[in-house]
Design a protein around this motif. Structure first.
Motif, PDB file in Angstrom:
ATOM      1  N   GLU A 280      -7.170   2.976   5.537  1.00 51.11           N
ATOM      2  CA  GLU A 280      -6.043   3.327   4.656  1.00 51.11           C
ATOM      3  C   GLU A 280      -6.517   4.258   3.551  1.00 51.11           C
ATOM      4  O   GLU A 280      -5.829   5.176   3.142  1.00 51.11           O
ATOM      5  CB  GLU A 280      -5.483   2.066   4.005  1.00 51.11           C
ATOM      6  CG  GLU A 280      -4.614   1.261   4.929  1.00 51.11           C
ATOM      7  CD  GLU A 280      -4.051   0.017   4.239  1.00 51.11           C
ATOM      8  OE1 GLU A 280      -3.202  -0.604   4.845  1.00 51.11           O
ATOM      9  OE2 GLU A 280      -4.483  -0.325   3.111  1.00 51.11           O
TER      10      GLU A 280
ATOM     11  N   GLU B 141      -9.395  -3.394   0.368  1.00 53.58           N
ATOM     12  CA  GLU B 141      -8.435  -3.210   1.456  1.00 53.58           C
ATOM     13  C   GLU B 141      -9.080  -2.389   2.567  1.00 53.58           C
ATOM     14  O   GLU B 141     -10.214  -1.950   2.448  1.00 53.58           O
ATOM     15  CB  GLU B 141      -7.162  -2.537   0.925  1.00 53.58           C
ATOM     16  CG  GLU B 141      -6.371  -3.421  -0.016  1.00 53.58           C
ATOM     17  CD  GLU B 141      -5.656  -4.584   0.674  1.00 53.58           C
ATOM     18  OE1 GLU B 141      -5.042  -4.378   1.710  1.00 53.58           O
ATOM     19  OE2 GLU B 141      -5.745  -5.713   0.159  1.00 53.58           O
ATOM     20  N   ARG B 142      -8.320  -2.173   3.632  1.00 55.40           N
ATOM     21  CA  ARG B 142      -8.890  -1.503   4.805  1.00 55.40           C
ATOM     22  C   ARG B 142      -9.382  -0.090   4.495  1.00 55.40           C
ATOM     23  O   ARG B 142      -8.712   0.686   3.811  1.00 55.40           O
ATOM     24  CB  ARG B 142      -7.833  -1.423   5.906  1.00 55.40           C
ATOM     25  CG  ARG B 142      -7.501  -2.762   6.502  1.00 55.40           C
ATOM     26  CD  ARG B 142      -6.429  -2.619   7.564  1.00 55.40           C
ATOM     27  NE  ARG B 142      -5.140  -2.312   6.973  1.00 55.40           N
ATOM     28  CZ  ARG B 142      -4.219  -3.224   6.690  1.00 55.40           C
ATOM     29  NH1 ARG B 142      -4.445  -4.473   6.953  1.00 55.40           N
ATOM     30  NH2 ARG B 142      -3.069  -2.880   6.159  1.00 55.40           N
TER      31      ARG B 142
ATOM     32  N   ASP C 214      -4.978  -1.783  -5.580  1.00 53.24           N
ATOM     33  CA  ASP C 214      -4.542  -2.385  -4.311  1.00 53.24           C
ATOM     34  C   ASP C 214      -5.760  -3.055  -3.684  1.00 53.24           C
ATOM     35  O   ASP C 214      -6.600  -2.366  -3.149  1.00 53.24           O
ATOM     36  CB  ASP C 214      -3.998  -1.280  -3.404  1.00 53.24           C
ATOM     37  CG  ASP C 214      -3.400  -1.821  -2.114  1.00 53.24           C
ATOM     38  OD1 ASP C 214      -3.098  -3.026  -2.054  1.00 53.24           O
ATOM     39  OD2 ASP C 214      -3.253  -1.051  -1.164  1.00 53.24           O
TER      40      ASP C 214
ATOM     41  N   THR D  74       0.832  -1.208   0.000  1.00 55.33           N
ATOM     42  CA  THR D  74       0.000   0.000   0.000  1.00 55.33           C
ATOM     43  C   THR D  74       0.865   1.255   0.000  1.00 55.33           C
ATOM     44  O   THR D  74       0.621   2.191  -0.767  1.00 55.33           O
ATOM     45  CB  THR D  74      -0.944  -0.029   1.212  1.00 55.33           C
ATOM     46  OG1 THR D  74      -1.683  -1.242   1.150  1.00 55.33           O
ATOM     47  CG2 THR D  74      -1.893   1.135   1.211  1.00 55.33           C
TER      48      THR D  74
HETATM   49 MG   LIG Z   1      -2.033  -2.889   2.113  1.00 54.74          MG
END
Ligand SMILES: [Mg+2]
Ligand SMILES: Nc1ncnc2c1ncn2[C@@H]1O[C@H](COP(=O)(O)OP(=O)(O)O)[C@@H](O)[C@H]1O
Length: 541
Positions: free
Chosen positions: A256, A252-253, A320, A230
């Motif tokens: 982030e 993804e989270r 990502d 990331t």
């Molecule tokens: Mg990541």
């Protein structure tokens, strides 16, 4: 025409609705949730619903948009933050708060904004499909208004333009707007593909020097948890020398993604000195958003990327991560009870993936200009096992591999790119450009690789005999290789050093190698390494 919901199983819904086609976009239920037809059996269609469908009941009405899933392409996409269906997230937040309710489909482009529309065309001109019929200024770029179909211009409404009004009228009284729709699963056309030739400068010394990428090329970045995928993607999104960046946060989270948005809102593009967000489009489908929309998100994003490429711009697409995308594909496929392939992924994983990755490339556009779409795709193989199907399928189509190494990350060597296992097939082509900057670029690259390899071999020896047991020449080599690793290849994304120009990169390596050669010559002349190092240390005090 309309139909009804006959059964529901998770996000997969069967509807009784004759005359649908595979890929049709469907509105499901009273809340008008967006879905896509994925299977047909007589008049029964299986629909993948892209939104949270809790509360949906049997017998609820279904309507069709009579066409596939599309995105809207026009000025104002830059700076936008969208979900996987190109719904502008800031607008959704305004209307439904932090948790998005289903069935909202706001128009993704701002119709109240005015654009200064200029055109070199005149009434009577013949337009080809995909040709530019005028331009507006969007941030730092000249946004070309592209005609989705051929026709003869009857009238041009130059001057102040709002997107709800036609920008021109074609023969037959056909309005031509400043925006148009495009089906996300169809690659946008171009005249021809060109071989990529120009390096894409990432500002990462390790990549630009050892494993360069070209504009129009594809790199994949596999790495286990915490290896820096990331951070690397986001750092490249900031500094890459391209006109437009499309960043897809795929499964993804969420925090982030929020961090990225905050940061990009504040940062400025080092080259144009304008807000970084102005050249960036973000598509967010984080892990807490519906899985089916995650599958479509990369297609939504790549279509917007192609659109800017078609204006003759250099576009960089970052995702990502593709593994989370493949997991969504697997989940959907399992719900459809399709025959599973390797690791439970559908058997068409490879073809779906390469169909998408092949949308990258340098092209001659339909307007005759040159544009490029490059991709850097993160892959997060479960358990760091690179033999799994997603990494392998990506490898077959990528031209560069940036392999992230957990051991390097553990030692906080960032970016944790393993220099032995990574490669770039673009290296030779990039060299033609880099050798203009420094004629010995290729030679230095080979030197650097050689030093690192010899260090590996010597380290094994040193483990047995100890550093003191090595000869002075070997100790010098170990010292230089360590400097290359720690000073040159390591690059902290959170300091001033986050970006290096190719000029500073080459000067850096020239200095390191020159020092090595100077000391090696002195050793040959009979000097002792310890004396030389002491001298050097005293001199630098
Ligand atoms: Mg990541
Ligand atoms: N280039 C870098 N410079 C400095 N720190 C880094 C860099 N890359 C990664 N890190 C560190 O490693 C941590 C994990 O990186 P991250 O990109 O979140 O990993 P991944 O996405 O692969 O799980 C970051 O929070 C950061 O502390």
């Amino acid at each position: 025409m309309s139909g009804k919901v006959t059964s529901i199983s998770g996000a997969t819904v069967c509807v009784d609705f004759p005359d649908l086609k595979i890929g049709d976009r469907i509105s499901v239920g009273v809340n008008r949730l967006t879905g896509e037809v994925v299977r047909l059996d007589g008049s029964v269609a299986t629909v993948q619903v892209f939104e949270e469908n809790r509360g949906l009941g049997i017998g609820e009405p279904v309507t069709t948009a009579k066409g596939p899933l599309t995105v809207h392409l026009g000025p104002g996409l830059l700076g936008g933050i969208f979900d996987g269906l190109q719904r502008p997230l800031p607008l959704l937040q305004e209307s439904s708060g932090d948790f998005i309710t289903g069935g909202q489909n706001p128009f993704p482009l701002d119709c109240t904004r005015s654009w200064d529309f200029r055109s070199a065309h005149k009434a009577g001109d013949k337009l080809l499909a995909g040709e530019t019929f005028g331009k507006v200024r969007e941030g730092h770029i000249q946004h070309h208004l592209l005609s989705p179909h051929a026709g003869i211009l009857e009238q041009l409404n130059t001057g102040e333009l709002q997107l709800e009004h036609p920008a021109a009228i074609l023969e037959g009284n056909q309005p031509l707007h400043g925006w148009h729709s495009w089906p996300v699963r169809n690659a946008r056309p171009y005249r021809r593909k060109l071989p990529p030739t120009t390096p894409l400068i990432t500002g990462q010394r390790c990549l630009d020097f050892l494993f360069p990428l070209l504009k129009g090329g594809v790199a994949i970045v596999p790495g286990g948890f915490g290896t820096g995928k990331t951070v690397l993607e986001q750092t490249i999104a900031k500094f890459a020398d391209v006109d437009v960046v499309v960043y897809v946060g795929c499964g993804e989270r969420g925090n982030e993604m929020a961090g990225l948005l905050d940061e990009f809102a504040e940062l400025e593009d080092p080259r144009s000195k304008r807000p970084l967000m102005e050249r960036t489009i973000i598509v967010a489908n984080t892990s807490n958003m519906p899985v089916a929309a995650r599958e479509s998100s990369i297609f939504t994003a790549v279509t917007m990327a192609e659109y800017y490429r078609d204006m003759g711009l250099d576009v960089l697409f970052l995702a990502d991560s593709l593994s989370r995308w493949a997991e969504a594909l697997r989940e959907i496929s399992a719900a459809l009870e399709e025959m599973p392939g390797e690791d439970g992924y559908p058997t068409y994983l490879g073809s779906r993936l390469s169909g998408f990755i092949e949308r990258a490339g340098a092209v001659e556009t339909l307007s005759g200009t040159q544009g490029s779409l490059s991709m850097i795709l993160a892959v997060s193989p479960p358990g760091g096992d690179f033999s799994e199907p997603v990494t392998q399928a990506c490898l077959r189509v990528a031209g560069a591999l940036y392999m992230l190494d957990s051991q390097l990350a553990h030692r906080r060597h960032f970016p944790a790119i393993n220099w032995n296992q990574s490669f770039s097939l673009y290296s030779d082509t990039a060299m033609a450009h880099f050798s203009e900057l420094h004629e010995e670029w290729a030679k230095l690259q080979a030197r650097c690789r050689d030093l690192l390899q010899r260090e590996d071999a010597l380290r094994e020896v040193a483990e047995v005999v100890g550093m003191e047991g090595l000869q002075d020449g070997d100790r010098l080599l170990m010292r230089t290789a360590e400097k290359i690793r720690l000073d040159f290849l390591c690059q902290n994304s959170f300091t001033e050093d986050a970006y290096a120009t190719p000029q500073s990169t080459i000067e850096h390596i020239v200095t390191l190698v020159a020092e090595h050669d100077r000391l090696a010559t002195a050793l040959d002349d009979g000097a002792l390494l310890d004396d030389l190092l002491k001298e050097a240390a005293d001199a630098s005090l």
